[in-house]
Design an enzyme around this catalytic site. Structure first.
Site, PDB file in Angstrom:
ATOM      1  N   GLU A 106       7.652  40.415  32.521  1.00 27.96           N
ATOM      2  CA  GLU A 106       7.092  39.362  33.383  1.00 27.96           C
ATOM      3  C   GLU A 106       8.052  39.158  34.564  1.00 27.96           C
ATOM      4  OE1 GLU A 106       5.437  35.961  31.285  1.00 27.96           O
ATOM      5  OE2 GLU A 106       6.146  34.621  32.871  1.00 27.96           O
ATOM      6  N   SER A 122      10.587  33.354  31.163  1.00 28.56           N
ATOM      7  CA  SER A 122      10.050  34.280  30.157  1.00 28.56           C
ATOM      8  C   SER A 122      10.223  35.706  30.638  1.00 28.56           C
ATOM      9  CB  SER A 122       8.563  34.009  29.921  1.00 28.56           C
ATOM     10  OG  SER A 122       8.402  32.722  29.398  1.00 28.56           O
ATOM     11  N   ARG A 176      -0.110  34.946  34.489  1.00 35.16           N
ATOM     12  CA  ARG A 176       1.218  35.096  35.116  1.00 35.16           C
ATOM     13  C   ARG A 176       1.271  36.230  36.137  1.00 35.16           C
ATOM     14  NH1 ARG A 176       0.885  31.060  33.228  1.00 35.16           N
ATOM     15  NH2 ARG A 176       2.104  30.076  31.613  1.00 35.16           N
TER      16      ARG A 176
END
Ligand SMILES: Cc1cc2nc3c(=O)[nH]c(=O)nc-3n(C[C@H](O)[C@H](O)[C@H](O)COP(=O)(O)OP(=O)(O)OC[C@H]3O[C@@H](n4cnc5c(N)ncnc54)[C@H](O)[C@@H]3O)c2cc1C
Length: 316
Positions: free
Chosen positions: A305, A229, A179
Site C-alpha cells: 500500500e 499500513s 486505498r
C-alpha cells in the site's frame, strides 16, 4: 544542464534538498530540485515553462511513501505553507480544501462549521492531495464518498477540474478503489470540494474527533517514524472472507522482525517503523522479507500500500 535554467518562480526552488525531514519515515535521499510554489499561478507558470523531458514528482507529507536513499530525479513539488493549507466553508455542508491542507484540518474545520460526515479525516495523518491519490479513508468512509470536485494542474501547466461523478466507484475517468485511485499521474491536485452528510453539533463532532484519535493512539504506533499500513488488505471491506494484512503478517511470524534499523511494529504488525537509524533500503527490504514469508506460510501475495519512490542509492 536543466537545473541551471529553471523557470523563474515566486515561491522557492531548492537544489539537492534533503527530503527525509519532510517524510513520516524520516528516510530517503534528496530531490534534485524541490519546488515550493507560492500559489496556483506560480505552479501553473512553472510547469508550462519547465522542459517536458524533466520528470516531475508530487509529494504530500509522505505519510504513505518511502523515498528511496538515492533521492528523486527531476523536480519534486510540495504544496506547503499558508496558501496551500487553507480549508474554508464553500456552500451547504461543504468545504473547499487546498491540496496542502492536512486531513486533520479538514475534520476540525468541519466540526467548527457544524458539518457532519467529515470527522473520519482526523484518523488520516496525510494531506488532502495525498488523500485523492490514495482514496484515503477510515471508520467506514473514504475520500470518494465526500469528494465533489477536484481541481488540479496538468504537467503542461493547464488548470483542470473534475466534477461530481468522480464520487462513484467505477467511474470511467477516475476509478476509486480500496486505498487507490487512478487519478492521472501527471496532474497535481491543487484543491478539492468536500461535501459532508448534513448538519452536526460542533461539540459532538469535536468529541468524535477526540475518540478517533484516542482509538488510533491505542492501536497504532502513531508516535513512531512509520508509513501507515504497509500492505493493502487482500479483501477490501464489505467483501466476503475478509482477511487482514496484519493477521497474515502475524501468522507468518513477522511481528517484531528486523532488517537493519527497520522493524515490524510490535503494536500493529501491518506497520513498519524506523527505530532510529534505518535507511529506506532497510525498510523496503524488510517489507519484501515480510511479503516472502507471508506468501510462503499463507499463500497470499501481499500488495504494497505504501508507495516506494525514487532511485536506489548506488553502492559506495
Ligand atoms: C500512523 C499512520 C496512520 C495512517 N492511517 C491511515 C488510515 O487510516 N487510512 C488511510 O487511508 N491512510 C492512512 N495512512 C496513510 C496516509 O496517511 C494516507 O495514505 C494519506 O492519504 C497520504 O497522504 P500524504 O500527503 O502523506 O501523501 P504522500 O505519501 O506524500 O503521497 C502519496 C501519493 O499521493 C501523491 N500525491 C501527494 N500529493 C499530491 C497532490 N497534491 N497531487 C497529486 N498527487 C499527490 C504522491 O505522488 C503519492 O503517489 C496512515 C499513515 C500513518 C503514518
Amino acid at each position: 544542464m536543466w537545473r541551471d535554467n529553471l523557470p523563474p518562480v515566486r515561491g522557492k526552488l531548492l537544489r539537492d534538498q534533503a527530503l527525509a525531514p519532510y517524510t513520516w519515515f524520516r528516510v530517503g535521499g534528496p530531490a534534485d530540485v524541490l519546488f515550493l510554489p507560492k500559489d496556483e499561478d506560480d505552479l501553473a507558470d512553472f510547469l508550462k515553462a519547465l522542459p517536458e523531458e524533466v520528470p516531475v514528482h508530487f509529494m504530500g507529507v509522505a505519510s504513505n511513501s518511502i523515498i528511496r536513499d538515492g533521492g528523486i530525479e527531476g523536480v519534486t513539488i510540495r504544496l506547503m505553507g499558508g496558501y496551500w493549507g487553507k480549508v474554508e466553508p464553500a456552500g451547504p455542508h461543504s468545504l473547499f480544501a487546498r491540496a496542502g491542507a492536512l486531513d486533520l484540518a479538514v475534520a476540525k474545520t468541519a466540526a467548527k462549521e457544524g458539518i457532519a460526515g467529515l470527522s473520519f479525516f482526523s484518523g488520516i495523518p496525510g494531506s488532502v492531495g495525498g488523500a485523492v491519490r490514495t482514496n484515503a479513508g477510515c471508520y467506514g468512509r473514504e475520500l470518494k464518498d465526500v469528494a465533489n470536485q477536484i481541481e488540479g494542474i496538468t504537467r503542461s501547466g493547464e488548470k483542470v477540474r473534475f466534477e461530481a461523478e468522480i464520487a462513484q466507484y467505477g467511474d470511467p475517468k477516475i476509478d476509486f478503489s480500496y486505498r487507490h485511485s487512478n487519478f492521472p499521474d501527471d496532474i497535481i491536485v491543487t484543491g478539492i470540494l468536500l461535501t459532508g452528510s448534513g448538519d452536526g453539533d460542533p461539540a459532538a463532532l469535536d468529541q468524535e474527533i477526540a475518540e478517533h484519535q484516542l482509538r488510533r493512539a491505542e492501536t497504532q504506533p502513531i508516535r513512531e517514524k512509520t508509513g501507515g499500513s504497509t500492505f493493502a488488505n487482500p479483501d477490501p471491506p464489505g467483501t466476503p472472507n475478509q482477511r487482514s494484512s496484519w493477521k497474515l503478517v502475524d501468522a507468518a511470524g513477522c511481528r517484531g522482525l528486523k532488517v537493519g534499523g527497520a522493524q515490524v511494529s510490535e503494536k500493529h504488525c501491518n506497520f513498519l517503523i524506523n527505530t532510529g537509524e534505518a535507511s529506506a533500503a532497510d525498510i523496503e527490504a524488510l517489507g519484501e522479507l515480510v511479503r516472502a514469508r507471508v506468501l510462503d506460510v499463507t499463500g497470499v501475495d501481499l500488495r504494497w500500500e505504501i508507495r516506494r519512490i525514487g532511485r536506489l542509492k548506488a553502492p559506495e
